[in-house]
Motif scaffolding. Structure first.
Motif, mmCIF file in Angstrom:
data_model
loop_
_atom_site.group_PDB
_atom_site.id
_atom_site.type_symbol
_atom_site.label_atom_id
_atom_site.label_comp_id
_atom_site.label_asym_id
_atom_site.label_seq_id
_atom_site.Cartn_x
_atom_site.Cartn_y
_atom_site.Cartn_z
ATOM 1 N N ARG A 1 48.786 28.421 28.119
ATOM 2 C CA ARG A 1 47.461 28.877 27.699
ATOM 3 C C ARG A 1 47.255 30.363 27.994
ATOM 4 O O ARG A 1 46.689 31.093 27.197
ATOM 5 N N PHE A 2 47.714 30.825 29.146
ATOM 6 C CA PHE A 2 47.491 32.206 29.540
ATOM 7 C C PHE A 2 48.651 33.142 29.191
ATOM 8 O O PHE A 2 48.672 34.285 29.626
ATOM 9 N N SER A 3 49.595 32.680 28.385
ATOM 10 C CA SER A 3 50.714 33.530 27.985
ATOM 11 C C SER A 3 50.521 34.125 26.598
ATOM 12 O O SER A 3 51.403 34.802 26.096
ATOM 13 N N GLY A 4 49.375 33.894 26.011
ATOM 14 C CA GLY A 4 49.109 34.428 24.680
ATOM 15 C C GLY A 4 49.010 35.946 24.672
ATOM 16 O O GLY A 4 48.902 36.598 25.708
ATOM 17 N N GLU A 5 49.063 36.506 23.475
ATOM 18 C CA GLU A 5 49.066 37.960 23.331
ATOM 19 C C GLU A 5 47.841 38.606 23.980
ATOM 20 O O GLU A 5 47.944 39.651 24.610
ATOM 21 N N MET A 6 46.684 37.981 23.851
ATOM 22 C CA MET A 6 45.468 38.558 24.427
ATOM 23 C C MET A 6 45.620 38.759 25.938
ATOM 24 O O MET A 6 45.218 39.788 26.476
ATOM 25 N N PHE A 7 46.221 37.799 26.620
ATOM 26 C CA PHE A 7 46.376 37.906 28.071
ATOM 27 C C PHE A 7 47.504 38.856 28.453
ATOM 28 O O PHE A 7 47.424 39.539 29.462
ATOM 29 N N ARG A 8 48.564 38.897 27.652
ATOM 30 C CA ARG A 8 49.687 39.795 27.961
ATOM 31 C C ARG A 8 49.299 41.255 27.821
ATOM 32 O O ARG A 8 49.847 42.119 28.491
#
Length: 60
Positions: free
Chosen positions: A33-40
């Motif tokens: 869930r937290f590995s998406g582009e927005m978080f990266r």
């Protein structure tokens, strides 16, 4: 976020709240869930500009 060895361990926690049962998920689910582009990209210097354009593209 708290990490527990198992669901049983989480349920024995003194601050456990049954209303949040649906949030008990394996760490692999949270990692995905937290590995998406927005978080990266959150630490990029142009994040706000990028995020605004990204959200606009998502809503089309």
């Amino acid at each position: 976020m708290n990490l527990f060895r198992s669901e049983e361990h989480a349920r024995r926690w003194s601050e456990y709240d049954a209303d949040f049962e649906r949030n008990l998920q394996p760490v692999a689910v949270w990692a995905e869930r937290f590995s998406g582009e927005m978080f990266r990209r959150r630490l990029d210097p142009d994040y706000i500009t990028w995020y605004t354009a990204w959200r606009a593209a998502q809503s089309r």
